[in-house]
Design a protein around this motif. Sequence first.
Motif, PDB file in Angstrom:
ATOM      1  N   VAL B  51       0.836  -1.195   0.000  1.00  0.00           N
ATOM      2  CA  VAL B  51       0.000   0.000   0.000  1.00  0.00           C
ATOM      3  C   VAL B  51       0.874   1.250   0.000  1.00  0.00           C
ATOM      4  O   VAL B  51       1.710   1.445   0.884  1.00  0.00           O
ATOM      5  CB  VAL B  51      -0.933   0.022   1.227  1.00  0.00           C
ATOM      6  N   LEU B  52       0.693   2.083  -1.030  1.00  0.00           N
ATOM      7  CA  LEU B  52       1.428   3.344  -1.118  1.00  0.00           C
ATOM      8  C   LEU B  52       0.731   4.400  -0.267  1.00  0.00           C
ATOM      9  O   LEU B  52       1.354   5.092   0.522  1.00  0.00           O
ATOM     10  CB  LEU B  52       1.470   3.786  -2.593  1.00  0.00           C
ATOM     11  N   CYS B  53      -0.573   4.488  -0.429  1.00  0.00           N
ATOM     12  CA  CYS B  53      -1.332   5.466   0.363  1.00  0.00           C
ATOM     13  C   CYS B  53      -2.822   5.179   0.239  1.00  0.00           C
ATOM     14  O   CYS B  53      -3.228   4.274  -0.492  1.00  0.00           O
ATOM     15  CB  CYS B  53      -1.019   6.886  -0.094  1.00  0.00           C
ATOM     16  N   GLY B  54      -3.625   5.945   0.961  1.00  0.00           N
ATOM     17  CA  GLY B  54      -5.082   5.773   0.910  1.00  0.00           C
ATOM     18  C   GLY B  54      -5.717   6.953   0.206  1.00  0.00           C
ATOM     19  O   GLY B  54      -5.166   8.052   0.176  1.00  0.00           O
ATOM     20  N   ILE B  55      -6.891   6.704  -0.340  1.00  0.00           N
ATOM     21  CA  ILE B  55      -7.612   7.772  -1.034  1.00  0.00           C
ATOM     22  C   ILE B  55      -9.090   7.636  -0.668  1.00  0.00           C
ATOM     23  O   ILE B  55      -9.599   6.526  -0.544  1.00  0.00           O
ATOM     24  CB  ILE B  55      -7.347   7.690  -2.558  1.00  0.00           C
ATOM     25  N   GLU B  56      -9.739   8.775  -0.448  1.00  0.00           N
ATOM     26  CA  GLU B  56     -11.131   8.720  -0.001  1.00  0.00           C
ATOM     27  C   GLU B  56     -12.035   9.561  -0.878  1.00  0.00           C
ATOM     28  O   GLU B  56     -11.651  10.663  -1.297  1.00  0.00           O
ATOM     29  CB  GLU B  56     -11.244   9.259   1.449  1.00  0.00           C
ATOM     30  N   SER B  57     -13.227   9.021  -1.123  1.00  0.00           N
ATOM     31  CA  SER B  57     -14.279   9.858  -1.689  1.00  0.00           C
ATOM     32  C   SER B  57     -15.376   9.904  -0.635  1.00  0.00           C
ATOM     33  O   SER B  57     -15.191   9.412   0.474  1.00  0.00           O
ATOM     34  CB  SER B  57     -14.776   9.255  -3.001  1.00  0.00           C
ATOM     35  N   VAL B  58     -16.512  10.510  -0.961  1.00  0.00           N
ATOM     36  CA  VAL B  58     -17.530  10.687   0.071  1.00  0.00           C
ATOM     37  C   VAL B  58     -17.934   9.344   0.692  1.00  0.00           C
ATOM     38  O   VAL B  58     -18.021   9.213   1.898  1.00  0.00           O
ATOM     39  CB  VAL B  58     -18.761  11.407  -0.505  1.00  0.00           C
ATOM     40  N   LYS B  59     -18.163   8.348  -0.162  1.00  0.00           N
ATOM     41  CA  LYS B  59     -18.706   7.097   0.361  1.00  0.00           C
ATOM     42  C   LYS B  59     -17.792   5.910   0.138  1.00  0.00           C
ATOM     43  O   LYS B  59     -18.229   4.768   0.168  1.00  0.00           O
ATOM     44  CB  LYS B  59     -20.069   6.841  -0.307  1.00  0.00           C
TER      45      LYS B  59
END
Lengths: 445, 125, 483
Positions: B51-59
């Motif tokens: 895992v390089l990083c996390g990404i988020e959207s609203v849901k």
Amino acid sequence: MKYTPHTETEIKEMLADIGVSSVSELFKDIPESLRTRFFDIPKPFSEYEIIEHFQKIGKKNKTDLLLFTGGGYYDHYIPSAVDALSSRAEFYTAYTPYQPEAAQGTLQSLYEYQTAVCAITGMDAANASLYDGGTGVAEAVLMSFRLTNRNKVIIDGSLNPIYKKILHTYLDNLDFTIIEIPHQNYGTNREKIASLIDDDTASIVVQNPNFFGTIDDFQDIADMIHEKGGLLIQTVYPLSLGMLKTPGETGADITVGDGQSLGNPLSFGGPYFGFIAVKIKHIRQLPGRIVGETEDKNGKRAFVLTLQAREQHIKRHKATSNICSNQNLIALRGLFYLSLIGKKGFQVVASQNYQKAHFTLTELLKIKGVSLKNKNPFFNEFVLELPKNASETVEKMLSKGIAAGIPLSLYTPEDKNALLVSVTEKRTKEEIMKLAETMGEVLWN
Amino acid sequence: MQTFYTKDHEWIKVENKTGTIGISTFAAEQLGDITYVELPSIGKTLKMKEVLCGIESVKAASDIYAPVSGKVIEVNENLENTPEVINQSAEGEGWIAKIEIASLDELKNLMNPDQYKKYLEDLNS
Amino acid sequence: MELIYEKSRNGRTGVDFPLLDTPLQETLSEKYLRKEKASLPEVSELDVVRHYTVLSKLNFSVDTHYYPLGSCTMKYNPKATEKVAGLESFNIHPMIPQLPSGENFTQGALEVLYKSEKLLEEITGMDSMCSQPMAGAHGELVGIMLVAAYHKAKGNKKKTVIVPDSSHGTNPASAAMAGYEIITIPSLPNGEMDFDLFKEALNNEVAAVMMTCPNTLGIFETRIKEIADLAHSFDTLMYYDGANLNAIMGKVRPGDLGFDVVHINVHKTFGTPHGGGGPGAGPVGVKKKLIPYLPVPLIGKHTDGTFFLDYNHPESIGKTAPFYGQFGVLIKAYAYILLLGKEGLIDATEKAVLNANYLMKKLKAHYDLPYDRTCMHECVFSAKNQLQHKVHALDIAKYLIDQGIHPPTVYFPLIVKEAIMIEPTETESKETLDWFIDIMIGAAEKAKTNPEVLLNAPFTAPISRPNETKAAREINVNYFFKK
């Protein structure tokens, strides 16, 4: 008593529409051999009988004790409007506000609650509440591990023993280390803490006022831990913040505590609520629900659950916590309470607690052989050294209708004669005099 | 300069030993409005598929994986305050991090743009 | 609407306190005091009462609206239970029974806890119950901690927990919080967990299997006993998520299905109000082999019939709540069970299942039904047929708000595309169901003929659709916080 409205005719019609001949056919997926044959539950009560029944059970409790018992949970006055508002069915028979258009009442109230928590604690951002103060401390410590990528926590021994036990239950099976520093004269042992902070320390947990009522200023500890890249977690008795320096002013990164004292009855141990608030930069590691302000598509102010990607229903096993519900209605009672007493009342109530506790001490010190154990100032609770066994004294006082406090031997058997006495704004001068008089008699007659 | 894609919809543009990483336009559309990118720290070393990083959207919340092994040498700090850049330009301005590639050999496990296009067509059918 | 803080006027006061009746004592040194007063509102009592009364009216609630929210069991909350919970005789300081001879002062409250636990044991088929956990997810965490303690005591090296892909998000999250890795098992086309894949995944490292039965699709796992037997052959424990207990009361008991640990959501099955998201309560029940690890204190009964706090469990996992659980909630659940009695509980389950099957039957011509078989207390449709008109499950949900109905759960379970999960509950009448059915059919029609009324809904709610992206990008969670 049944609450199902179906008539015989309707049941027949519905079964015909479904295409089965009986209700039992609908349960055909449950293997015969596993079915419940015997279901030993009593016959139904009518509504009238149930109320009678519980009134009768209630009589087995003795609730007219004069309370000087605290230990983190206090007998404060609750304004009538708190009950009136929390009894509104639109609040208490609603569910989690997942559909914001149908839940603006709950959502705006929670935004106001978060604001109130920040206002009293001096922090930037709060969530919409946790179960209680103890699980709140556990969540705060877990949060500090995530934020620092470290796995050691130092806890001040003057933290509420209930919080300590819950923290151990949460962490003991995991790869984390808890180091407890025993209290020194019912206050914090700074030298010892300073000597133990290292590069692996994720956080230090302190409490103000501490379990023994002692007031402290933890700015120096905040500086020490920050220097090593760790976090300060401060738990607080929220009502004391009408007077005391806030966790925000102290430099705490996370503050957490139990909200019972804000408009909630003692109710034999629950439901209470936990509050947690942080510096804004830590918000993405906060557990639990958070409400945010936004706009609807017509530009009108609107409130929604936000940053939901942290939570279990989206992130499942990678979520910040498994927590799903908040203590919504109980947290809202906290908000109603703080709004009703307002800016001024919040100061008044804190000051009265402080004043009355100090008056109580003065009266109790008149009893021969009684002395104060706290070295530092205290808020509305203090530790007395009695000339005799505290546990036996409490028992004798109970038989006279007075709950005089908590014998510390419940937690530390060597503290045989130590008694933790708490005084709230509800105790009148007359009641305080009665405590002193009865304790004098119990100790010396 | 060559671009490669992973089955998890990351892309990597390679110039000498430096790889610029982001998510594909398709992935950005799937996620919807991106609200937050948890940028990796510079100096972090990763094995391929870590895992390089996390990404988020609203849901939704997703992990972004390293297409190949390497060390993070630069991150797109723009994304901190304007994560929407990824929605606007996933394969350009919306790059996430640059890494120093440990072994160019690993690139052969990835798809070229034509193969990725075909892969997406298969996914949709 | 304006915030309470925006209604504040300098110098206005609300509820007062009696004047201080004790002589003034010494003051506290400056360094311990806060520098500025807390920014709480300065408002009158009426300001507060009107503000929150008006706000409350912006909510949908069971008492005001039909609320067929799948997986949440939004049944009617009987008023008698509120009255019982409000009795002043139960408002006791929780430290009292821990004081010497203090148990004598709290026999009534201890009786409520003890007897309600006994009833819950009978309903679930478990050997012992503990009321400490403060919500369903908390019960899950405590339950998995018990599993961990069991394996530790036996010297088992277990690392993983199995969950089906239809499970609630709290299941994997709770297991992870107790230190386990998660293995997810896909579901079959019939909605049940894939038994063959389960068998493949099971090994000596699996600590527990967490399931709810019926599952979140409203389907009874017909091979549950085989699953449990197989799990037990690896000393893997079976965990029952009690979210869907309303479907099986008096019909079958988790304990008889082979489950070793259960938690109960009293706010679902036993009619305690949801409070807008809490407080709930999540009592945990266990089979004999797990009793030694239950949190303390437990509630015990002496041979003379008196009740006491039982701390004598040296292998206990410790403490998971400050005291004895959410007493004010538990007492309502106890009253609810007594009110319904044996016949009433069975009746509740039967009517919940009847209502769900009726709805499913009436709606399946209009919505895709991915698992077309007899359901239990809830059924899951998909709005995938509506997608051709660009209408999503979310649009149907918002349309329902305009019709005065709280939407069903949408987009859960995750394995159903465009899921619409409907749990009618047993306390709703046939005419309410028929009304709901007509509106749902109307929504399916409008998706074809006039999708705008769905796509732009709601029109009549206090707000139109909020901008959730803005909320997440421009974080504003505290009125007074300025960046």
